[in-house]
Structures are given as structure tokens and as C-alpha cells.
Design a protein around this motif. Structure first.
Motif, short mmCIF file in Angstrom:
data_model
loop_
_atom_site.label_atom_id
_atom_site.label_comp_id
_atom_site.label_asym_id
_atom_site.label_seq_id
_atom_site.Cartn_x
_atom_site.Cartn_y
_atom_site.Cartn_z
N ASN A 197 5.20 9.25 -0.44
CA ASN A 197 3.85 9.16 -1.00
C ASN A 197 2.84 9.25 0.14
O ASN A 197 2.00 8.39 0.33
N GLY A 244 0.80 -1.23 0.00
CA GLY A 244 0.00 0.00 0.00
C GLY A 244 0.82 1.27 0.00
O GLY A 244 0.27 2.38 0.05
N LYS A 261 4.16 1.60 -4.42
CA LYS A 261 5.28 1.28 -5.30
C LYS A 261 4.84 0.88 -6.71
O LYS A 261 5.54 1.19 -7.67
N SER A 262 3.68 0.24 -6.84
CA SER A 262 3.20 -0.10 -8.19
C SER A 262 2.89 1.17 -8.97
O SER A 262 3.20 1.29 -10.15
N ARG A 311 -7.91 -0.95 -2.14
CA ARG A 311 -7.48 -1.57 -3.39
C ARG A 311 -7.91 -3.04 -3.47
O ARG A 311 -8.42 -3.50 -4.48
P1 ADP Z 1 1.85 -1.18 -3.47
O1 ADP Z 1 2.20 -1.65 -4.87
O2 ADP Z 1 3.01 -0.55 -2.76
O3 ADP Z 1 1.18 -2.21 -2.63
P2 ADP Z 1 -0.06 0.52 -4.88
O4 ADP Z 1 0.79 1.27 -5.83
O5 ADP Z 1 -0.88 -0.61 -5.43
O6 ADP Z 1 0.80 0.01 -3.62
O7 ADP Z 1 -0.99 1.55 -4.12
C1 ADP Z 1 -2.00 1.10 -3.22
C2 ADP Z 1 -3.34 1.73 -3.58
O8 ADP Z 1 -3.29 3.11 -3.22
C3 ADP Z 1 -3.65 1.69 -5.06
O9 ADP Z 1 -5.04 1.50 -5.23
C4 ADP Z 1 -3.21 3.07 -5.55
O10 ADP Z 1 -3.91 3.47 -6.68
C5 ADP Z 1 -3.50 3.94 -4.34
N1 ADP Z 1 -2.57 5.07 -4.21
C6 ADP Z 1 -1.24 5.00 -4.15
N2 ADP Z 1 -0.71 6.23 -4.00
C7 ADP Z 1 -1.74 7.09 -3.98
C8 ADP Z 1 -1.84 8.52 -3.86
N3 ADP Z 1 -0.79 9.30 -3.73
N4 ADP Z 1 -3.08 9.05 -3.87
C9 ADP Z 1 -4.17 8.27 -4.00
N5 ADP Z 1 -4.15 6.93 -4.12
C10 ADP Z 1 -2.94 6.35 -4.10
#
Ligand code: ADP
Length: 192
Positions: free
Chosen positions: A173, A11, A14-15, A142
């Protein structure tokens, strides 16, 4: 060519950050997807998994995920064994992949880096940081999952502060800074 690792807890975003680098033309490899692909398609890895976990690990030629999950769930030793097979295969694949890319630098995105020692394969490490409560909230939304389920996954990961302290660069972030501006600045720096 520079090999850059990108990590952060569940969360952290990173993706999303990897996607931004990708949009800038940077070749990105997602370690989780690569590991899943190799477990399914790499003949040698399939053989090793079958040898350690039994023929039942594959069913009709496909990886029997529920079976494998039941074998490693709550069994540290079995999980260690599985990772001991999957991690080296993923590292070998990503090194070969990196060599084939035509770019000033490549990015490998993974939740687990320091835990598996694969950070040693990288020239630089980037950490994506967001506080626990925000990561929890984002991951719940998510994955459409409950608080306890996400917390259980989060609590198994390396402590976030420790992870970030071992990175060369940090992307915040947490809503305090523009993520896009940070990615653009880092991209410029990494292109040299
Ligand atoms: P990870 O890969 O680190 O588990 P994600 O990139 O999938 O995390 O992000 C987790 C969720 O939060 C996703 O649904 C993403 O779209 C959302 N998200 C990430 N950064 C932000 C942000 N700055 N503002 C709003 N939503 C975000």
C-alpha cells in the motif's frame, strides 16, 4: 475454515484493507475493538483487571481508561500484566467467533500479532506494507496528531521489515500497485 491474520504498522492501511475484504463478504474481526469490548463487558476479564489493578479500574461499572492508562504508561511490567490478561481473552473470543462463521475463510485484523504470539492461532498471515514516511504522514492526517506523537507510537511497534518477513502474503500500500487488485487476487487464492 481458514483463519487469516492481517497486520501492519500504524498507518500502513490495514483498516482500509480489512474493509475491502469485508466488502467482498469476508467476516472480519478487529482485535483492538474486541479487546476494548471485552475489557468492558467480559465478567471474568473485568474481575482479573480489578484484582491486579484495583477496584479503581472500573468506575460506575465502566472501565476507567485514564486510570488504567496512567498505571501502564512507562511501566513495562504493568503493561505486560495487562496484556497478559487481555490477549488470552481476545484470542479465546476470536477463536470462538471464527468457529461460528460460515465462510471459506475469516480475517482477524490486529496491529499486534507476532508480539503477542497470536499469529500461532492463524493459518496464514497477511502483512500490509507502506514505508515509514508514508505511514507517518497518513497516521498524522487520520488522527490529527503531531509528528512526535505518532513517531512515539510507531517506534514502540515491531520493526516493519521483520513483521513483513514473517507474513505469508504482502499487500503493498505504497502507491506502486493497485490495492484493490491485490485484495481481489488474494481473496481468490484464499477461497481456494
Ligand atoms: P492502519 O489501520 O494500518 O493504522 P488505516 O487503514 O487507518 O491504517 O490508514 C491510515 C490512513 O491512511 C487512513 O486515513 C486511510 O484512509 C489512509 N490511507 C490508507 N491507504 C491509503 C491509500 N492507498 N491512499 C490514500 N489514503 C490511504
Amino acid at each position: 475454515m481458514l483463519k487469516v491474520g492481517l497486520t501492519g504498522g500504524i498507518g500502513s492501511g490495514k483498516s482500509l484493507v480489512a474493509e475491502l475484504f469485508s466488502l467482498l463478504g469476508v467476516p472480519v474481526l478487529h482485535a483492538d475493538d474486541t479487546a476494548k469490548y471485552l475489557m468492558e463487558h467480559d465478567a471474568r476479564l473485568r474481575q482479573e483487571i480489578s484484582r491486579v489493578f484495583g477496584e479503581e479500574a472500573y468506575q460506575n461499572g465502566r472501565l476507567n481508561r485514564p486510570f488504567l492508562a496512567s498505571m501502564v504508561f512507562g511501566n513495562e511490567e504493568k503493561l505486560r500484566q495487562l496484556n497478559g490478561l487481555v490477549h488470552p481473552a481476545t484470542i479465546a473470543y476470536s477463536n470462538a467467533w471464527a468457529q461460528k462463521q460460515q465462510a471459506p475463510y475469516v480475517l482477524k485484523e490486529a496491529a499486534i500479532f507476532f508480539e503477542s504470539g497470536s499469529d500461532k492461532e492463524m493459518d496464514k498471515m497477511i502483512g500490509v506494507y507502506a514505508p515509514y514516511s508514508l505511514r507517518l504522514q497518513r497516521a498524522m492526517q487520520r488522527d490529527n496528531a503531531g509528528e512526535e506523537a505518532i513517531k512515539a507510537r510507531m517506534d514502540k511497534q515491531m520493526n516493519e521489515e521483520e513483521k513483513m518477513s514473517r507474513c505469508d502474503h504482502i499487500i503493498r500500500n505504497d502507491g506502486t500497485l493497485s490495492v484493490i487488485e491485490q485484495v481481489l487476487a488474494l481473496d481468490k487464492l484464499l477461497r481456494g
